[in-house]
Design an enzyme around this catalytic site. Structure first.
Site, mmCIF file in Angstrom:
data_model
loop_
_atom_site.group_PDB
_atom_site.id
_atom_site.type_symbol
_atom_site.label_atom_id
_atom_site.label_comp_id
_atom_site.label_asym_id
_atom_site.label_seq_id
_atom_site.Cartn_x
_atom_site.Cartn_y
_atom_site.Cartn_z
ATOM 1 N N ASN A 209 51.017 31.640 29.526
ATOM 2 C CA ASN A 209 52.778 32.117 29.330
ATOM 3 C C ASN A 209 53.149 32.003 30.710
ATOM 4 O O ASN A 209 53.334 31.675 31.162
ATOM 5 C CB ASN A 209 52.774 33.602 28.667
ATOM 6 C CG ASN A 209 52.352 34.092 29.357
ATOM 7 O OD1 ASN A 209 52.620 34.910 30.329
ATOM 8 N ND2 ASN A 209 51.460 35.390 28.573
ATOM 9 N N ASP A 278 48.070 37.534 23.289
ATOM 10 C CA ASP A 278 47.703 38.579 21.803
ATOM 11 C C ASP A 278 46.628 37.671 20.902
ATOM 12 O O ASP A 278 45.860 38.115 20.590
ATOM 13 C CB ASP A 278 48.866 38.443 21.413
ATOM 14 C CG ASP A 278 50.196 39.103 21.606
ATOM 15 O OD1 ASP A 278 49.945 40.264 22.311
ATOM 16 O OD2 ASP A 278 51.130 39.454 20.965
ATOM 17 N N LYS A 288 34.718 19.543 28.814
ATOM 18 C CA LYS A 288 36.658 19.621 28.274
ATOM 19 C C LYS A 288 36.716 18.550 27.222
ATOM 20 O O LYS A 288 35.564 18.078 26.947
ATOM 21 C CB LYS A 288 36.527 18.244 29.501
ATOM 22 C CG LYS A 288 37.831 17.949 29.625
ATOM 23 C CD LYS A 288 38.278 17.240 30.758
ATOM 24 C CE LYS A 288 40.074 15.963 30.193
ATOM 25 N NZ LYS A 288 40.302 15.033 30.833
ATOM 26 N N PHE A 322 56.251 47.948 29.186
ATOM 27 C CA PHE A 322 57.406 46.989 28.875
ATOM 28 C C PHE A 322 57.060 45.899 27.178
ATOM 29 O O PHE A 322 56.547 46.510 26.669
ATOM 30 C CB PHE A 322 56.662 45.347 29.542
ATOM 31 C CG PHE A 322 57.239 45.791 30.955
ATOM 32 C CD1 PHE A 322 56.582 46.797 31.850
ATOM 33 C CD2 PHE A 322 59.123 45.497 31.626
ATOM 34 C CE1 PHE A 322 56.992 46.875 33.107
ATOM 35 C CE2 PHE A 322 58.617 45.286 32.951
ATOM 36 C CZ PHE A 322 58.394 46.833 33.956
ATOM 37 N N LYS A 336 57.288 50.350 19.291
ATOM 38 C CA LYS A 336 55.666 49.518 20.006
ATOM 39 C C LYS A 336 55.640 51.241 21.371
ATOM 40 O O LYS A 336 54.775 51.467 21.211
ATOM 41 C CB LYS A 336 56.328 48.798 21.480
ATOM 42 C CG LYS A 336 56.219 47.914 20.301
ATOM 43 C CD LYS A 336 56.008 45.993 22.084
ATOM 44 C CE LYS A 336 56.494 44.486 21.220
ATOM 45 N NZ LYS A 336 57.040 43.126 21.501
ATOM 46 N N LYS A 340 52.005 52.448 20.492
ATOM 47 C CA LYS A 340 51.417 52.916 21.605
ATOM 48 C C LYS A 340 51.236 53.949 22.701
ATOM 49 O O LYS A 340 51.009 54.240 23.480
ATOM 50 C CB LYS A 340 51.998 51.623 22.521
ATOM 51 C CG LYS A 340 51.732 49.950 21.542
ATOM 52 C CD LYS A 340 51.196 48.597 22.686
ATOM 53 C CE LYS A 340 51.950 47.699 21.719
ATOM 54 N NZ LYS A 340 51.137 46.217 22.729
HETATM 55 N N1 CTP Z 1 49.918 43.888 25.914
HETATM 56 C C1 CTP Z 1 49.127 44.834 26.544
HETATM 57 N N2 CTP Z 1 47.553 44.186 25.389
HETATM 58 C C2 CTP Z 1 48.309 42.673 24.342
HETATM 59 C C3 CTP Z 1 49.415 42.711 24.523
HETATM 60 C C4 CTP Z 1 50.395 43.940 25.068
HETATM 61 O O1 CTP Z 1 48.392 45.675 26.614
HETATM 62 N N3 CTP Z 1 47.422 42.166 24.015
HETATM 63 C C5 CTP Z 1 51.135 44.711 26.699
HETATM 64 C C6 CTP Z 1 51.713 44.517 27.489
HETATM 65 O O2 CTP Z 1 51.682 44.588 28.467
HETATM 66 C C7 CTP Z 1 53.230 45.051 27.285
HETATM 67 C C8 CTP Z 1 53.289 45.563 25.443
HETATM 68 O O3 CTP Z 1 51.958 45.678 25.876
HETATM 69 O O4 CTP Z 1 53.630 46.473 28.067
HETATM 70 C C9 CTP Z 1 53.723 45.265 24.729
HETATM 71 O O5 CTP Z 1 53.934 43.582 25.148
HETATM 72 P P1 CTP Z 1 54.245 42.468 23.913
HETATM 73 O O6 CTP Z 1 53.801 41.424 24.474
HETATM 74 O O7 CTP Z 1 55.936 43.154 24.079
HETATM 75 O O8 CTP Z 1 54.191 43.216 22.729
HETATM 76 P P2 CTP Z 1 53.061 43.191 21.822
HETATM 77 O O9 CTP Z 1 52.220 44.536 21.496
HETATM 78 O O10 CTP Z 1 51.734 42.112 22.301
HETATM 79 O O11 CTP Z 1 53.486 42.866 20.247
HETATM 80 P P3 CTP Z 1 54.023 41.258 19.781
HETATM 81 O O12 CTP Z 1 53.756 40.162 20.636
HETATM 82 O O13 CTP Z 1 54.090 41.573 18.160
HETATM 83 O O14 CTP Z 1 55.768 41.879 20.447
#
Ligand code: CTP
Length: 398
Positions: A209, A278, A288, A322, A336, A340
């Site tokens: 990303n 995610d 490869k 975040f 969230k 969480k």
């Molecule tokens: N985070 C994490 N582990 C994951 C995904 C996210 O620890 N697999 C943490 C990120 O470091 C951040 C927070 O969760 O502090 C929110 O991340 P974000 O990507 O905004 O949210 P998601 O929970 O992944 O939800 P979505 O992608 O559906 O918005």
């Protein structure tokens, strides 16, 4: 004021040396104990005797000279310093420090000090703008050294441009600012994650990303400057690890989870600034993947949500997450925060141009468990790191 503060003033060789006499005099007037170290070439511009008379302390120049006062040898000065001020910082001395060269009393003492170090560059315009000097300044800045910006005007060499030593009052303001820095996280262990994760598709490709890691690194830098013991779990980035921060590099979300869990029980504060993928490819190809048909399908499986797990395991820790959103910022962030089990969440609208992912600035809303929301204006990630830490400090006291 500077009463009782120990300030070591390093003087390198440049025409601006004569102005440093006034700086030393003003520091003394504000109550500081001032110890001057000069390079041999600085002593060609102004004699050590002048600095000795103004500072009221012996002046060190030659590392090998017989000393009658062991209290001024370099390690002693390095550890006694509350602040190290280097003025004028010439291109040469900046280059030496940036490259780990310590071949005289001044550079040796700079290398040995853990005190905040303020460099005041003053030199010819072309020298200052030389990309090598600029890179060295960038490198040292990233390592936690502080700089003032030279002023523009007529230089001693007859050229008009940037490169002049700033006025004494500007330097004194900066010295006061650095010495009044907060030490409010002394004794706290802070775990910070930063950067994006990479999920391997095959040996040469991954799903990643746009996260640069800048926000997490800015938090690590600010936290260590405020006295915290900082462990940074970092995804791959090109950023320089701030001085004093312990770093562990990881690639995938699974790898990050392992590293974070290993430090969790021992941490007082956890800030999860990382952009964690995610989903990951269900299978990582051993070789490869060759180009074959028109369409290539990848099957993705869910990664562990690290922050969710931390929330479930939470004991004494202050947990900060975040939320990167492109719509309904507050709603998603609130959800969230609750799901969480966080104490605070920093919500960024990543669809806004010039802020958020990979940018130097950020705009954020800080949301808390009790429903409060702080709206922060656009600011640099460094300044935002300070504000976030101020707020975390309040949460820690609850
Ligand atoms: N985070 C994490 N582990 C994951 C995904 C996210 O620890 N697999 C943490 C990120 O470091 C951040 C927070 O969760 O502090 C929110 O991340 P974000 O990507 O905004 O949210 P998601 O929970 O992944 O939800 P979505 O992608 O559906 O918005």
């Amino acid at each position: 004021m500077l009463k009782g503060k120990n300030i070591v003033v390093g003087v390198a060789g440049g025409i601006a040396v004569y102005k440093v006499v006034d700086i030393v005099s003003q520091l003394k007037k504000q109550g500081a104990n001032v110890y001057v170290i000069m390079t041999q070439s600085a002593a060609n511009f102004v004699t050590p005797l002048t600095f000795r008379e103004i500072s009221g302390q012996p002046v060190t120049v030659d590392m090998w000279a017989e000393t009658t006062n062991w209290n001024v040898e370099h390690i002693s000065l390095a550890s006694r310093a509350d602040l190290f001020l280097l003025a004028p910082a010439t291109g040469n001395i900046i280059g030496k420090i940036a490259n780990g060269i310590a071949d005289d009393m001044l550079t040796t003492t700079v290398m040995a000090t853990t005190a905040p170090t303020l460099l005041v560059p003053a030199m010819n315009t072309n020298m200052y703008l030389n990309p090598i000097v600029q890179k060295n300044i960038d490198k040292l800045t990233a390592l936690g050294y502080h700089f003032t910006k030279p002023e523009s005007g007529m230089l001693a060499c007859g050229v008009e441009g940037i490169g002049r030593l700033p006025e004494t009052k500007v330097i004194l303001n900066k010295v006061n600012q650095l010495l009044s820095q907060k030490n409010d996280f002394v004794g706290k262990k802070i775990l910070i994650t930063a950067g994006g994760t990479q999920e391997a598709i095959d040996p040469v490709r991954y799903i990643g990303n746009r996260s640069s890691g800048k926000m997490g690194y800015a938090l690590a830098s600010a936290a260590v400057a405020r006295g915290a013991m900082v462990t940074l779990i970092s995804g791959p980035t090109h950023l320089i690890v701030p001085c004093g921060v312990k770093v562990e590099y990881v690639e995938s979300a699974a790898h990050m989870r392992e590293a974070v869990l290993a430090h969790y029980a021992d941490s007082d504060i956890v800030i999860k600034a990382a952009a964690v993928a995610d989903y990951r490819p269900q299978n990582t190809a051993e070789h490869k993947i060759k180009k074959t048909g028109e369409i290539l399908q990848l099957t993705l499986e869910k990664n562990p949500d690290i922050l969710l797990e931390l929330g479930q395991l939470k004991a004494h820790q202050v947990l900060v997450g975040f939320a990167a959103e492109t719509q309904q910022l507050v709603l998603h962030a609130q959800e969230k925060l609750a799901r969480k089990n966080l104490d605070m969440i920093i919500a960024n609208d990543v669809s806004m141009p010039g802020v958020g992912f990979n940018a130097d600035n950020n705009i954020a809303k800080l949301l808390y468990r009790d429903g409060r929301i702080d709206e922060l204006p656009k600011m640099s990630k460094e300044n935002m790191a300070e504000v976030i830490l101020d707020k975390i400090h309040i949460e820690c006291r609850k």
